[in-house]
Design a protein around this motif. Structure first.
Motif, PDB file in Angstrom:
ATOM      1  N   UNK A  92       0.837  -1.200   0.000  1.00 27.03           N
ATOM      2  CA  UNK A  92       0.000   0.000   0.000  1.00 27.03           C
ATOM      3  C   UNK A  92       0.871   1.250   0.000  1.00 27.03           C
ATOM      4  N   UNK A  93       1.937   1.236   0.827  1.00 24.99           N
ATOM      5  CA  UNK A  93       2.831   2.385   0.851  1.00 24.99           C
ATOM      6  C   UNK A  93       3.510   2.570  -0.495  1.00 24.99           C
ATOM      7  N   UNK A  94       3.911   1.451  -1.122  1.00 30.71           N
ATOM      8  CA  UNK A  94       4.552   1.542  -2.436  1.00 30.71           C
ATOM      9  C   UNK A  94       3.591   2.085  -3.476  1.00 30.71           C
ATOM     10  N   UNK A  95       2.347   1.606  -3.448  1.00 29.99           N
ATOM     11  CA  UNK A  95       1.369   2.095  -4.424  1.00 29.99           C
ATOM     12  C   UNK A  95       1.102   3.573  -4.234  1.00 29.99           C
ATOM     13  N   UNK A  96       0.998   4.007  -2.976  1.00 34.22           N
ATOM     14  CA  UNK A  96       0.755   5.427  -2.722  1.00 34.22           C
ATOM     15  C   UNK A  96       1.954   6.262  -3.159  1.00 34.22           C
ATOM     16  N   UNK A  97       3.171   5.759  -2.885  1.00 35.91           N
ATOM     17  CA  UNK A  97       4.363   6.489  -3.309  1.00 35.91           C
ATOM     18  C   UNK A  97       4.437   6.581  -4.824  1.00 35.91           C
ATOM     19  N   UNK A  98       4.137   5.472  -5.504  1.00 34.24           N
ATOM     20  CA  UNK A  98       4.161   5.492  -6.969  1.00 34.24           C
ATOM     21  C   UNK A  98       3.094   6.426  -7.522  1.00 34.24           C
ATOM     22  N   UNK A  99       1.933   6.438  -6.885  1.00 34.26           N
ATOM     23  CA  UNK A  99       0.870   7.331  -7.354  1.00 34.26           C
ATOM     24  C   UNK A  99       1.279   8.800  -7.201  1.00 34.26           C
ATOM     25  N   UNK A 100       1.850   9.136  -6.028  1.00 35.87           N
ATOM     26  CA  UNK A 100       2.301  10.517  -5.822  1.00 35.87           C
ATOM     27  C   UNK A 100       3.429  10.871  -6.785  1.00 35.87           C
ATOM     28  N   UNK A 101       4.364   9.914  -6.951  1.00 34.55           N
ATOM     29  CA  UNK A 101       5.470  10.157  -7.875  1.00 34.55           C
ATOM     30  C   UNK A 101       4.961  10.349  -9.291  1.00 34.55           C
ATOM     31  N   UNK A 102       4.054   9.481  -9.716  1.00 33.50           N
ATOM     32  CA  UNK A 102       3.512   9.599 -11.069  1.00 33.50           C
ATOM     33  C   UNK A 102       2.789  10.910 -11.287  1.00 33.50           C
ATOM     34  N   UNK A 158       5.416  17.683 -13.729  1.00 35.54           N
ATOM     35  CA  UNK A 158       6.744  18.205 -14.062  1.00 35.54           C
ATOM     36  C   UNK A 158       7.020  18.084 -15.554  1.00 35.54           C
ATOM     37  N   UNK A 159       6.729  16.906 -16.113  1.00 40.82           N
ATOM     38  CA  UNK A 159       6.945  16.701 -17.540  1.00 40.82           C
ATOM     39  C   UNK A 159       6.055  17.633 -18.362  1.00 40.82           C
ATOM     40  N   UNK A 160       4.830  17.804 -17.929  1.00 42.85           N
ATOM     41  CA  UNK A 160       3.932  18.702 -18.644  1.00 42.85           C
ATOM     42  C   UNK A 160       4.423  20.138 -18.629  1.00 42.85           C
ATOM     43  N   UNK A 161       4.878  20.589 -17.449  1.00 42.98           N
ATOM     44  CA  UNK A 161       5.384  21.965 -17.343  1.00 42.98           C
ATOM     45  C   UNK A 161       6.643  22.136 -18.182  1.00 42.98           C
ATOM     46  N   UNK A 162       7.564  21.163 -18.098  1.00 42.46           N
ATOM     47  CA  UNK A 162       8.797  21.255 -18.890  1.00 42.46           C
ATOM     48  C   UNK A 162       8.496  21.207 -20.383  1.00 42.46           C
ATOM     49  N   UNK A 163       7.564  20.329 -20.783  1.00 43.97           N
ATOM     50  CA  UNK A 163       7.192  20.276 -22.194  1.00 43.97           C
ATOM     51  C   UNK A 163       6.582  21.574 -22.671  1.00 43.97           C
ATOM     52  N   UNK A 164       5.706  22.147 -21.832  1.00 40.98           N
ATOM     53  CA  UNK A 164       5.108  23.427 -22.207  1.00 40.98           C
ATOM     54  C   UNK A 164       6.158  24.526 -22.279  1.00 40.98           C
ATOM     55  N   UNK A 190      13.088  16.738 -11.600  1.00 38.02           N
ATOM     56  CA  UNK A 190      11.729  16.769 -11.051  1.00 38.02           C
ATOM     57  C   UNK A 190      11.181  15.377 -10.777  1.00 38.02           C
ATOM     58  N   UNK A 191      11.498  14.430 -11.689  1.00 40.78           N
ATOM     59  CA  UNK A 191      11.023  13.053 -11.470  1.00 40.78           C
ATOM     60  C   UNK A 191      11.695  12.451 -10.248  1.00 40.78           C
ATOM     61  N   UNK A 192      13.022  12.683 -10.102  1.00 46.31           N
ATOM     62  CA  UNK A 192      13.714  12.167  -8.917  1.00 46.31           C
ATOM     63  C   UNK A 192      13.170  12.806  -7.642  1.00 46.31           C
ATOM     64  N   UNK A 193      12.965  14.122  -7.708  1.00 46.26           N
ATOM     65  CA  UNK A 193      12.391  14.804  -6.544  1.00 46.26           C
ATOM     66  C   UNK A 193      10.978  14.300  -6.252  1.00 46.26           C
ATOM     67  N   UNK A 194      10.221  14.034  -7.326  1.00 46.38           N
ATOM     68  CA  UNK A 194       8.862  13.501  -7.135  1.00 46.38           C
ATOM     69  C   UNK A 194       8.906  12.142  -6.466  1.00 46.38           C
TER      70      UNK A 194
END
Length: 442
Positions: free
Chosen positions: A7-17, A23-29, A161-165
């Protein structure tokens, strides 16, 4: 433990995603905006260069006007294309297309296009001028380099940003699930130790969020469970105490019957056995009734209160011939949803309690006014010290300890009342005696 980690892993992955996508959207824009702005700046330079050349060459000759754009430091390449074909062939540096001829013939406006000059990408603008079209080109090396640098910078920012996420997602999952982990550990500790006194410690100053409300609800549930367990233990202890006396009397009378007794002695022993058996049977039946958590829904029907009360009073008169029951029943058409047998037991318990405490020949007043039933006796009444405990199981006031009964009648009456959505309260009657008020909520 494995499920909690998952559950902790899923929540962490969800927050990271989620953070990574933002981050990717902002950088792409940002990259798209930077590329657009750099291309726009190049087009502005082309427009300014074309305006300067128009003022510099007022009567240009067909052909190349400037050809230095082959070199990175050169300002631009420019050529003039007349509206009509020249009598002698003209060498052009920039491509002359049908669109260029249309601009020269004043049939088309300004247009821009990309091209390659000596292996380098360039940007060209074609503008109409008197007598033909002016073509101006600039190398796009600086623009391409700026776009490339912006892309590299945005890629680096996106990666960071992905690493920080990922780190933030882990921290958020760990902090967010800490109350859940505490809740799980508390439940596991209670299951292992069966200690219902354990509670979840809530940190001071924590807001009223969902996890806090869950912890508060869990603590409330534990409190109710602790009270229920304590009530069950007290019920077992009280029942054991109450059963000990009649069982001892039963055993004594049964042992007496083994010996040679006179007829009168045998009759007294048999009568004692029958009396004690009735007490044990009544006590066991009351315990079974109190063990019910709720009324069976399949037996619920609309019950007319007035006839039910009159029937209960008639039965009480047979059981208590020395007691006068004064009945005042109004609202004969009043009906309440309930189980008739259980409601009859409720009213009977109130009548038996009133008759038990009434003096010989004393009246018991029974009144039904609206949706409220009032049963009053003229006995010793209820002392203020006894009033808070009058509906507890096996509780007997000091004035009732010498009277028959198990101390379960009023507890059963309140349980039946609550199951039917009614309120049963006791109070000291004006002028002496006890008064019980049963109110049905419509």
């Amino acid at each position: 433990m494995i499920r909690r980690r998952l559950l902790r892993t899923r929540l962490a992955l969800a927050c990271t995603g989620a953070v990574a996508l933002v981050t990717l959207g902002v950088c792409g824009a940002a990259y798209s905006i930077a590329r657009y702005e750099l291309a726009h700046q190049l087009d502005l330079q082309l427009t300014q260069q074309a305006a300067l050349l128009r003022r510099e060459y007022r009567n240009p000759q067909p052909g190349v006007l400037q050809g230095e754009c082959r070199f990175l430091a050169a300002p631009a390449c420019a050529q003039f294309v007349p509206d009509k074909a020249a009598p002698t062939p003209v060498g052009y540096l920039l491509p002359v297309t049908d669109a260029t001829r249309e601009v020269a013939a004043n049939r088309r406006g300004v247009f821009r296009t990309d091209l390659v000059i000596d292996g380098h990408r360039a940007r060209m603008v074609t503008v109409p001028v008197p007598g033909g079209a002016l073509q101006v080109a600039l190398r796009a090396d600086a623009t391409d380099q700026g776009v490339r640098h912006a892309g590299e910078l945005m890629a680096a920012v996106a990666g960071a940003g992905v690493l920080l996420a990922g780190g933030l997602g882990y921290v958020v999952a760990r902090a967010g699930l800490r109350p859940v982990a505490t809740l799980t550990e508390t439940a596991e500790r209670i299951a292992a130790t069966r200690d219902t006194g354990v509670r979840i410690d809530l940190p001071p100053g924590r807001g009223e969020d969902e996890l806090t409300r869950l912890a508060v609800s869990f603590n409330t549930m534990l409190g109710e469970l602790e009270q229920s367990v304590a009530a069950q233990r007290r019920l077992v202890a009280d029942a054991s105490h109450e059963l000990r006396t009649p069982l001892t009397a039963l055993r004594t009378n049964a042992e007496l019957l083994i010996h040679d007794l006179t007829e009168s002695q045998r009759s007294r022993a048999v009568a004692g056995l029958q009396r004690q058996l009735r007490e044990v049977t009544g006590l066991v039946n009351d315990l079974i009734e109190l063990a019910r958590d709720e009324e069976p829904q399949a037996l619920v029907e609309d019950v007319r209160l007035a006839p039910l009360i009159e029937h209960c009073v008639a039965t009480a008169r047979e059981h208590w011939p020395g007691t006068v029951f004064e009945v005042a029943v109004a609202g004969a058409d009043l009906t309440v949803p309930g189980v008739p047998a259980r409601l009859a037991r409720l009213v009977t318990n109130l009548l038996d309690n009133a008759a038990k405490f009434s003096p010989p020949g004393g009246p018991v007043e029974v009144e039904l006014a609206g949706s409220t039933l009032i049963v009053r006796d003229h006995g010793p009444g209820i002392t203020p010290d006894d009033l808070p405990y009058i509906f507890d199981r096996f509780y007997r006031a000091s004035a009732a300890r010498a009277l028959p009964g198990s101390g379960l009648g009023l507890a059963m009456a309140r349980q039946i009342a609550r199951a039917h959505g009614a309120d049963l309260v006791a109070e000291a009657a004006p002028g002496g005696g006890a008064l019980f008020r049963l109110t049905f909520r419509r």
